[in-house]
Design a protein around this motif. Structure first.
Motif, PDB file in Angstrom:
ATOM      1  N   PRO A 282       0.846  -1.203   0.000  1.00  0.00           N
ATOM      2  CA  PRO A 282       0.000   0.000   0.000  1.00  0.00           C
ATOM      3  C   PRO A 282       0.885   1.258   0.000  1.00  0.00           C
ATOM      4  O   PRO A 282       2.013   1.231   0.507  1.00  0.00           O
ATOM      5  CB  PRO A 282      -0.802  -0.127   1.297  1.00  0.00           C
ATOM      6  N   VAL A 283       0.367   2.334  -0.546  1.00  0.00           N
ATOM      7  CA  VAL A 283       1.177   3.536  -0.775  1.00  0.00           C
ATOM      8  C   VAL A 283       1.828   4.056   0.511  1.00  0.00           C
ATOM      9  O   VAL A 283       2.983   4.488   0.489  1.00  0.00           O
ATOM     10  CB  VAL A 283       0.362   4.622  -1.513  1.00  0.00           C
ATOM     11  N   GLU A 284       1.125   4.021   1.624  1.00  0.00           N
ATOM     12  CA  GLU A 284       1.721   4.520   2.869  1.00  0.00           C
ATOM     13  C   GLU A 284       2.908   3.643   3.297  1.00  0.00           C
ATOM     14  O   GLU A 284       3.921   4.154   3.775  1.00  0.00           O
ATOM     15  CB  GLU A 284       0.674   4.586   3.983  1.00  0.00           C
ATOM     16  N   ALA A 285       2.799   2.338   3.102  1.00  0.00           N
ATOM     17  CA  ALA A 285       3.907   1.436   3.434  1.00  0.00           C
ATOM     18  C   ALA A 285       5.084   1.656   2.482  1.00  0.00           C
ATOM     19  O   ALA A 285       6.247   1.559   2.891  1.00  0.00           O
ATOM     20  CB  ALA A 285       3.446  -0.011   3.392  1.00  0.00           C
ATOM     21  N   ARG A 286       4.799   1.967   1.235  1.00  0.00           N
ATOM     22  CA  ARG A 286       5.876   2.282   0.280  1.00  0.00           C
ATOM     23  C   ARG A 286       6.610   3.553   0.722  1.00  0.00           C
ATOM     24  O   ARG A 286       7.817   3.632   0.670  1.00  0.00           O
ATOM     25  CB  ARG A 286       5.314   2.473  -1.130  1.00  0.00           C
ATOM     26  N   LYS A 287       5.828   4.544   1.144  1.00  0.00           N
ATOM     27  CA  LYS A 287       6.420   5.790   1.640  1.00  0.00           C
ATOM     28  C   LYS A 287       7.322   5.504   2.835  1.00  0.00           C
ATOM     29  O   LYS A 287       8.460   5.972   2.894  1.00  0.00           O
ATOM     30  CB  LYS A 287       5.326   6.782   2.029  1.00  0.00           C
ATOM     31  N   ASP A 288       6.826   4.713   3.773  1.00  0.00           N
ATOM     32  CA  ASP A 288       7.623   4.364   4.957  1.00  0.00           C
ATOM     33  C   ASP A 288       8.894   3.617   4.568  1.00  0.00           C
ATOM     34  O   ASP A 288       9.953   3.854   5.146  1.00  0.00           O
ATOM     35  CB  ASP A 288       6.796   3.525   5.935  1.00  0.00           C
ATOM     36  N   PHE A 289       8.799   2.728   3.590  1.00  0.00           N
ATOM     37  CA  PHE A 289       9.965   1.985   3.103  1.00  0.00           C
ATOM     38  C   PHE A 289      11.041   2.957   2.603  1.00  0.00           C
ATOM     39  O   PHE A 289      12.218   2.840   2.944  1.00  0.00           O
ATOM     40  CB  PHE A 289       9.550   1.023   1.987  1.00  0.00           C
ATOM     41  N   ILE A 290      10.626   3.924   1.813  1.00  0.00           N
ATOM     42  CA  ILE A 290      11.581   4.893   1.255  1.00  0.00           C
ATOM     43  C   ILE A 290      12.205   5.737   2.364  1.00  0.00           C
ATOM     44  O   ILE A 290      13.415   5.926   2.402  1.00  0.00           O
ATOM     45  CB  ILE A 290      10.891   5.767   0.181  1.00  0.00           C
ATOM     46  N   ILE A 291      11.385   6.238   3.256  1.00  0.00           N
ATOM     47  CA  ILE A 291      11.907   7.070   4.347  1.00  0.00           C
ATOM     48  C   ILE A 291      12.873   6.267   5.207  1.00  0.00           C
ATOM     49  O   ILE A 291      13.958   6.760   5.570  1.00  0.00           O
ATOM     50  CB  ILE A 291      10.752   7.674   5.169  1.00  0.00           C
ATOM     51  N   ASP A 292      12.527   5.017   5.519  1.00  0.00           N
ATOM     52  CA  ASP A 292      13.425   4.161   6.306  1.00  0.00           C
ATOM     53  C   ASP A 292      14.756   3.950   5.583  1.00  0.00           C
ATOM     54  O   ASP A 292      15.819   3.980   6.215  1.00  0.00           O
ATOM     55  CB  ASP A 292      12.773   2.800   6.602  1.00  0.00           C
ATOM     56  N   ARG A 293      14.708   3.742   4.272  1.00  0.00           N
ATOM     57  CA  ARG A 293      15.939   3.519   3.509  1.00  0.00           C
ATOM     58  C   ARG A 293      16.810   4.769   3.505  1.00  0.00           C
ATOM     59  O   ARG A 293      18.028   4.689   3.647  1.00  0.00           O
ATOM     60  CB  ARG A 293      15.629   3.105   2.059  1.00  0.00           C
ATOM     61  N   ILE A 294      16.199   5.926   3.354  1.00  0.00           N
ATOM     62  CA  ILE A 294      16.977   7.173   3.365  1.00  0.00           C
ATOM     63  C   ILE A 294      17.597   7.402   4.731  1.00  0.00           C
ATOM     64  O   ILE A 294      18.763   7.803   4.840  1.00  0.00           O
ATOM     65  CB  ILE A 294      16.104   8.370   2.935  1.00  0.00           C
ATOM     66  N   ASN A 295      16.840   7.134   5.776  1.00  0.00           N
ATOM     67  CA  ASN A 295      17.360   7.317   7.135  1.00  0.00           C
ATOM     68  C   ASN A 295      18.503   6.361   7.452  1.00  0.00           C
ATOM     69  O   ASN A 295      19.317   6.639   8.335  1.00  0.00           O
ATOM     70  CB  ASN A 295      16.245   7.171   8.165  1.00  0.00           C
ATOM     71  N   SER A 296      18.569   5.235   6.742  1.00  0.00           N
ATOM     72  CA  SER A 296      19.638   4.266   6.993  1.00  0.00           C
ATOM     73  C   SER A 296      20.873   4.494   6.110  1.00  0.00           C
ATOM     74  O   SER A 296      21.871   3.804   6.276  1.00  0.00           O
ATOM     75  CB  SER A 296      19.117   2.840   6.804  1.00  0.00           C
ATOM     76  N   ILE A 297      20.777   5.439   5.189  1.00  0.00           N
ATOM     77  CA  ILE A 297      21.908   5.714   4.278  1.00  0.00           C
ATOM     78  C   ILE A 297      22.940   6.574   4.979  1.00  0.00           C
ATOM     79  O   ILE A 297      22.677   7.487   5.660  1.00  0.00           O
ATOM     80  CB  ILE A 297      21.415   6.379   2.974  1.00  0.00           C
TER      81      ILE A 297
END
Length: 182
Positions: free
Chosen positions: A167-182
């Motif tokens: 779902p779009v909100e989970a996709r958004k969270d996935f992206i934000i989590d990935r950026i925060n881990s970079i």
């Protein structure tokens, strides 16, 4: 070469949920830049113009590159994280898909205007795919586009992060989590 590590691209073939994802990021207060291609198509349709992906593909590609570079330059000096709905390499992928012979000027732009090394790519997703006034490709063409996009971004030196079909909100969270881990 111009490079900004805070400029993230969200790419993929047509109908994969990029625009919905960009809108979800925007709702969370994040900075976003919309896709230039759809605006060109809408403008050309209103004006009765030929710079359309199903008419004058060369002119459409030229305008898409100009608008993509203008968009990049307009946002290149912004601080923080910014998400682009497609990037300059998408123009090169389109040029390859249509068999445009003279792609050197696009390749130069891809090498000159650099986004964050990590690019988020959305895979084909048949259950959400649909056509409309600006999107006329079949789902099989969307699949082909995805693979060309992958190749273009990888060949340009980007690291692709595939966004799961959620779902779009989970996709958004996935992206934000990935950026925060970079």
């Amino acid at each position: 070469m111009l490079n900004n590590n805070g400029l993230y691209v969200i790419t993929g073939g047509p109908g994969t949920g990029k625009t919905s994802l960009i809108e979800e990021l925007e709702k969370d207060g994040l900075k976003t830049v919309k896709e230039v291609a759809r605006d060109i198509i809408k403008e050309q349709q209103l004006q009765g113009g030929d710079a359309l992906p199903w008419k004058d593909t060369g002119l459409y590609t030229k305008i898409m590159l100009e608008r993509s570079v203008d968009s990049y330059l307009a946002h290149a000096k912004e601080e923080g994280v910014l998400f682009f709905d497609r990037g300059i390499p998408d123009t090169l992928a389109y040029a390859q898909l249509i068999g445009l012979n003279d792609r050197k000027y696009i390749e130069l732009a891809v090498n000159k205007y650099r986004y964050s090394e990590q690019v988020f790519i959305l895979p084909p997703w048949e259950s959400i795919y649909h056509t409309d006034k600006e999107r006329k490709q079949s789902f099989n063409e969307a699949i082909d586009t995805y693979y060309v996009m992958r190749d273009v971004y990888e060949n340009a030196g980007y690291t692709l992060i595939e966004v799961p079909q959620l779902p779009v909100e989970a996709r958004k969270d996935f992206i934000i989590d990935r950026i925060n881990s970079i």
